[in-house]
Enzyme design. Structure first.
Site, mmCIF file in Angstrom:
data_model
loop_
_atom_site.group_PDB
_atom_site.id
_atom_site.type_symbol
_atom_site.label_atom_id
_atom_site.label_comp_id
_atom_site.label_asym_id
_atom_site.label_seq_id
_atom_site.Cartn_x
_atom_site.Cartn_y
_atom_site.Cartn_z
ATOM 1 C CG ASP A 9 35.786 45.634 39.439
ATOM 2 O OD1 ASP A 9 36.546 44.992 39.938
ATOM 3 O OD2 ASP A 9 34.935 46.509 39.830
ATOM 4 C CB SER A 10 30.851 42.080 39.612
ATOM 5 O OG SER A 10 31.847 41.293 40.185
ATOM 6 C CG PHE A 23 30.358 34.207 44.387
ATOM 7 C CD1 PHE A 23 29.843 34.097 43.362
ATOM 8 C CD2 PHE A 23 31.137 35.482 44.673
ATOM 9 C CE1 PHE A 23 30.128 34.732 42.166
ATOM 10 C CE2 PHE A 23 31.017 36.310 43.516
ATOM 11 C CZ PHE A 23 30.375 35.998 42.187
ATOM 12 N N GLY A 24 29.654 35.406 47.433
ATOM 13 C CA GLY A 24 29.564 37.000 47.958
ATOM 14 C C GLY A 24 28.282 37.174 48.669
ATOM 15 C CE1 TYR A 25 28.290 42.271 50.961
ATOM 16 C CE2 TYR A 25 29.271 42.235 48.501
ATOM 17 C CZ TYR A 25 29.471 42.589 49.845
ATOM 18 O OH TYR A 25 30.158 43.485 50.410
ATOM 19 C CE LYS A 56 24.995 34.964 40.691
ATOM 20 N NZ LYS A 56 25.957 34.913 41.613
ATOM 21 C CG HIS A 97 25.371 40.900 38.279
ATOM 22 N ND1 HIS A 97 24.780 39.527 38.643
ATOM 23 C CD2 HIS A 97 26.769 41.006 38.978
ATOM 24 C CE1 HIS A 97 25.758 39.126 39.878
ATOM 25 N NE2 HIS A 97 26.963 40.014 39.909
HETATM 26 P P1 ITT Z 1 38.804 39.482 41.284
HETATM 27 O O1 ITT Z 1 39.310 41.009 41.677
HETATM 28 O O2 ITT Z 1 39.823 38.640 41.407
HETATM 29 O O3 ITT Z 1 38.228 39.181 40.152
HETATM 30 P P2 ITT Z 1 37.399 40.020 43.443
HETATM 31 O O4 ITT Z 1 36.202 39.147 44.484
HETATM 32 O O5 ITT Z 1 38.212 40.801 44.053
HETATM 33 O O6 ITT Z 1 37.879 39.003 42.394
HETATM 34 P P3 ITT Z 1 35.673 42.250 42.356
HETATM 35 O O7 ITT Z 1 36.710 43.245 42.789
HETATM 36 O O8 ITT Z 1 34.943 42.227 41.132
HETATM 37 O O9 ITT Z 1 36.097 40.746 42.492
HETATM 38 O O10 ITT Z 1 34.549 42.330 43.649
HETATM 39 C C1 ITT Z 1 33.324 41.628 43.304
HETATM 40 C C2 ITT Z 1 32.711 41.421 44.810
HETATM 41 O O11 ITT Z 1 31.131 41.854 44.397
HETATM 42 C C3 ITT Z 1 32.731 39.874 45.144
HETATM 43 O O12 ITT Z 1 33.720 39.565 45.957
HETATM 44 C C4 ITT Z 1 31.448 39.948 45.837
HETATM 45 O O13 ITT Z 1 31.630 40.267 47.189
HETATM 46 C C5 ITT Z 1 30.494 40.791 45.154
HETATM 47 N N1 ITT Z 1 29.571 40.393 43.865
HETATM 48 C C6 ITT Z 1 29.988 40.476 42.502
HETATM 49 N N2 ITT Z 1 29.212 39.563 41.779
HETATM 50 C C7 ITT Z 1 28.561 38.953 42.747
HETATM 51 C C8 ITT Z 1 27.585 37.943 42.682
HETATM 52 O O14 ITT Z 1 27.288 37.274 41.234
HETATM 53 N N3 ITT Z 1 27.014 37.153 43.693
HETATM 54 C C9 ITT Z 1 27.376 37.520 44.766
HETATM 55 N N4 ITT Z 1 28.336 38.808 45.088
HETATM 56 C C10 ITT Z 1 28.953 39.048 44.146
#
Ligand code: ITT
Length: 200
Positions: A70-71, A153-155, A176, A181
């Site tokens: 979880d991240s 991905f993500g942010y 990366k 993290h």
């Molecule tokens: P799972 O629960 O199936 O693992 P999720 O995307 O819902 O997938 P999380 O609940 O852990 O996972 O949410 C993590 C979010 O935080 C992720 O969708 C991104 O928006 C952000 N995030 C985490 N790690 C990241 C990274 O390395 N780079 C960019 N964004 C990140």
């Protein structure tokens, strides 16, 4: 080949975890490979609680040793938000782009000097009896005023890594993999739970 099942449906995380575990002779699989797994309700208030829940739910369902991650992103000027709600910041089924747009909107009047942020990653290991352990890692950065790059991905297009003056969206994935993290959490994971990976 032995297999490590990671309780995630996030393709970006899976890609990074595969790279970070490449020295082990194991196949890293995920819930995308097993579409019939139960839905995991992420209702814990902490990253640690959600990471543990993901691992335990799938370990109990499969009878196997399972990893959960979880991240999220904590932004200082937003009092730590979006935090555990990072994936659903702009709504329940929000895309990365929608989340990034919301973040830029919330920070639109915040100067560079106050745009500090921190990524958190918590990685749990569980078997059907429960949690074996949880480790964590962090990575500090600054939120850009517009997206740069398409890696990660993500942010990541908004997350400037101060030592490189570039976002994770612009930096090579191998960089990366050294400083994120997730990579710090995985380093601890290998020290504490590497034996489990050898015995899978
Ligand atoms: P799972 O629960 O199936 O693992 P999720 O995307 O819902 O997938 P999380 O609940 O852990 O996972 O949410 C993590 C979010 O935080 C992720 O969708 C991104 O928006 C952000 N995030 C985490 N790690 C990241 C990274 O390395 N780079 C960019 N964004 C990140």
């Amino acid at each position: 080949m032995k297999e490590l099942l990671v309780a995630t449906r996030n393709a970006g995380k899976i890609r990074e975890l595969k790279l970070l575990l490449k020295e082990y002779p194991i196949a890293v699989t995920s819930l995308l490979d097993y579409p019939d797994m139960p839905e995991i309700i992420e209702d814990a208030e902490t990253f640690e609680g959600n990471a543990a829940k993901k691992a335990v739910v799938i370990a109990q369902h499969t009878g196997r040793i399972v990893m959960g991650e979880d991240s999220g992103l904590s932004v200082e000027a937003l009092g730590g938000r979006p935090g555990v709600y990072s994936a659903r910041y702009a709504g329940e089924k929000a895309t990365d782009q929608q989340n990034n747009t919301k973040l830029l909107q919330e920070l639109k009047d915040v100067p560079m000097s106050r745009r500090k942020a921190c990524y958190h990653s918590y990685i749990a290991l569980a078997d059907p009896k429960g949690v074996i352990g949880v480790v964590s890692g962090t990575c500090h950065g600054i939120i850009a005023t517009e997206p740069h790059g398409t890696n990660g991905f993500g942010y990541d297009p908004l997350f400037i890594v101060p030592q490189y003056h570039k976002t994770f969206g612009q930096l090579n994935p191998s960089i990366k993999a050294e400083i994120s993290h997730r990579s710090w959490a995985l380093k601890k994971f290998k020290l504490e739970f590497g034996d489990y990976l050898k015995r899978l």
